[in-house]
Design a protein around this motif. Structure first.
Motif, mmCIF file in Angstrom:
data_model
loop_
_atom_site.group_PDB
_atom_site.id
_atom_site.type_symbol
_atom_site.label_atom_id
_atom_site.label_comp_id
_atom_site.label_asym_id
_atom_site.label_seq_id
_atom_site.Cartn_x
_atom_site.Cartn_y
_atom_site.Cartn_z
ATOM 1 N N GLU A 85 0.491 -1.611 -0.197
ATOM 2 C CA GLU A 85 -0.281 -0.283 -0.053
ATOM 3 C C GLU A 85 0.585 1.547 -0.266
ATOM 4 O OE1 GLU A 85 -2.702 0.396 3.567
ATOM 5 O OE2 GLU A 85 -0.549 -0.278 4.785
ATOM 6 N N ARG A 86 0.879 2.427 -0.589
ATOM 7 C CA ARG A 86 1.063 3.642 -0.818
ATOM 8 C C ARG A 86 0.809 4.027 0.854
ATOM 9 N NH1 ARG A 86 3.891 5.329 -5.036
ATOM 10 N NH2 ARG A 86 3.203 3.732 -6.828
ATOM 11 N N PRO A 87 1.709 5.327 1.118
ATOM 12 C CA PRO A 87 1.346 5.962 3.006
ATOM 13 C C PRO A 87 0.194 6.007 2.523
ATOM 14 C CG PRO A 87 3.602 6.417 1.502
ATOM 15 C CD PRO A 87 2.866 5.494 0.548
ATOM 16 N N ILE A 88 -0.577 6.911 1.986
ATOM 17 C CA ILE A 88 -1.403 7.413 1.978
ATOM 18 C C ILE A 88 -2.847 6.595 2.770
ATOM 19 C CG2 ILE A 88 -2.541 7.714 -0.298
ATOM 20 C CD1 ILE A 88 -4.295 9.901 -0.165
ATOM 21 N N THR A 89 -2.765 5.406 2.590
ATOM 22 C CA THR A 89 -3.113 4.712 2.857
ATOM 23 C C THR A 89 -3.131 4.388 4.185
ATOM 24 O OG1 THR A 89 -4.096 3.797 0.555
ATOM 25 C CG2 THR A 89 -4.330 2.147 2.370
ATOM 26 N N TYR A 90 -2.042 4.009 4.828
ATOM 27 C CA TYR A 90 -1.386 3.669 5.786
ATOM 28 C C TYR A 90 -1.873 4.475 7.073
ATOM 29 C CZ TYR A 90 1.162 1.432 9.812
ATOM 30 O OH TYR A 90 1.839 1.057 11.224
ATOM 31 N N THR A 113 -1.692 10.543 -5.647
ATOM 32 C CA THR A 113 -1.243 9.592 -5.131
ATOM 33 C C THR A 113 -1.032 8.673 -5.941
ATOM 34 O OG1 THR A 113 -0.853 9.517 -2.638
ATOM 35 C CG2 THR A 113 -0.598 7.509 -3.957
ATOM 36 N N PRO A 114 -0.204 7.984 -6.913
ATOM 37 C CA PRO A 114 0.114 7.295 -7.424
ATOM 38 C C PRO A 114 -1.165 5.914 -7.819
ATOM 39 C CG PRO A 114 2.153 7.871 -7.771
ATOM 40 C CD PRO A 114 1.227 8.394 -6.965
ATOM 41 N N ALA A 115 -1.581 6.187 -8.881
ATOM 42 C CA ALA A 115 -2.771 4.435 -8.963
ATOM 43 C C ALA A 115 -1.865 3.599 -9.180
ATOM 44 C CB ALA A 115 -3.952 5.155 -10.363
ATOM 45 N N PHE A 116 -1.120 3.034 -8.827
ATOM 46 C CA PHE A 116 -0.657 1.724 -9.001
ATOM 47 C C PHE A 116 0.513 1.296 -7.940
ATOM 48 C CE2 PHE A 116 1.346 4.460 -11.370
ATOM 49 C CZ PHE A 116 2.521 4.525 -10.846
ATOM 50 N N PRO A 117 0.571 0.012 -6.873
ATOM 51 C CA PRO A 117 1.125 -0.659 -5.323
ATOM 52 C C PRO A 117 2.440 0.215 -5.728
ATOM 53 C CG PRO A 117 0.040 -2.550 -6.663
ATOM 54 C CD PRO A 117 -0.017 -1.450 -7.547
ATOM 55 N N GLY A 118 2.722 0.370 -4.207
ATOM 56 C CA GLY A 118 4.396 0.895 -4.090
ATOM 57 C C GLY A 118 5.563 0.746 -4.052
ATOM 58 N N ARG A 178 9.925 12.810 0.474
ATOM 59 C CA ARG A 178 9.218 14.591 0.755
ATOM 60 C C ARG A 178 7.636 14.659 -0.201
ATOM 61 N NH1 ARG A 178 14.962 14.611 -0.107
ATOM 62 N NH2 ARG A 178 15.842 15.511 1.469
ATOM 63 N N LEU A 179 7.526 13.480 -0.743
ATOM 64 C CA LEU A 179 6.568 14.245 -2.078
ATOM 65 C C LEU A 179 5.150 13.129 -1.404
ATOM 66 C CD1 LEU A 179 5.991 15.996 -5.062
ATOM 67 C CD2 LEU A 179 5.654 13.151 -5.467
ATOM 68 N N GLY A 180 5.918 12.594 -0.174
ATOM 69 C CA GLY A 180 4.437 11.689 0.452
ATOM 70 C C GLY A 180 3.819 10.438 -0.454
ATOM 71 N N VAL A 181 4.761 9.310 -1.004
ATOM 72 C CA VAL A 181 4.470 9.212 -2.108
ATOM 73 C C VAL A 181 4.494 7.712 -1.641
ATOM 74 C CG1 VAL A 181 2.944 10.584 -3.927
ATOM 75 C CG2 VAL A 181 5.468 9.343 -4.881
ATOM 76 N N HIS A 182 5.758 7.702 -1.242
ATOM 77 C CA HIS A 182 6.684 6.477 -1.261
ATOM 78 C C HIS A 182 7.373 6.118 0.476
ATOM 79 C CE1 HIS A 182 6.750 4.160 -4.557
ATOM 80 N NE2 HIS A 182 6.447 5.137 -5.708
#
Length: 208
Positions: A85-90, A113-118, A178-182
């Motif tokens: 999962e991506r950071p936004i979910t957790y 957030t990119p729409a595929f797994p991290g 820093r971007l918040g996506v990984h």
């Protein structure tokens, strides 16, 4: 812990980190490069600066093309094997329900957030490719100023300078935190995977 690192990085964003995050983002279709195209744009700058001859230029392009293709296949295959999962979910579930990545701010729509797994990070994988190949062709102690986003008004595209290719690749990779996506493991393993793909391309006997 790694999701908490992302949450804190976005929450306590400094101007320098904001600059780095957007400088390497390349997520916005129609506005920026794609991540693999970005490393070719970097190569184009070096080819111009060093005035590489045709044979050397073609060799560089060929190796980088093979490596980026293999890296994309290996990275996205892994994403759908591990499906992390991506950071936004957790973060929204366990740490901060109001968390938003800064991705999309340049469009006026933060929280993308990119729409595929991290795992692993695609940006980090392509950064690893760039590091290994540019290090081979130009040497490890090469000072380079990246002007890819010079003149941008949607975000800070001020050129950034690096004293070696590894420094540039690591900044590219960890900009995703820093971007918040990984989370960090995505970036660490992406760099390792890209480095591997770059070396495999360099090992091919392409020059007689």
């Amino acid at each position: 812990q790694e999701n908490l690192e992302v949450s804190e990085a976005v929450k306590n964003m400094t101007p320098e980190n904001h600059w780095i995050a957007e400088f390497w983002s390349d997520d916005l279709t129609g506005m920026t490069f794609s991540p693999p195209a970005r490393i070719f744009a970097i190569a184009n700058q070096v080819i111009s600066i060093e005035k590489l001859d045709l044979a050397s230029t073609l060799h560089l392009y060929c190796v980088m093309g093979i490596a980026t293709n293999d890296a994309a296949v290996a990275c996205w295959n892994s994403k759908y094997i591990y499906k992390t999962e991506r950071p936004i979910t957790y973060i929204q579930k366990y740490i901060d329900p109001n968390f938003k990545p800064i991705l999309g701010e340049a469009l006026g729509t933060p929280g993308m957030t990119p729409a595929f797994p991290g795992y692993p990070s695609g940006h980090s994988t392509f950064a690893g490719v760039s590091y290994r190949i540019m290090d081979h062709f130009l040497g490890s102690n090469y000072t380079f100023t990246d002007r890819c986003h010079y003149g941008r008004v949607e975000f800070d595209g001020t050129p950034r300078t690096y004293t070696n290719w590894r420094q540039m690749a690591e900044e590219n990779a960890y900009s995703r935190i820093r971007l918040g996506v990984h989370i960090r493991q995505d970036c660490v393993e992406g760099l390792r995977l890209g480095n591997m793909m770059g070396q495999r391309a360099l090992d091919l006997e392409l020059v007689k």
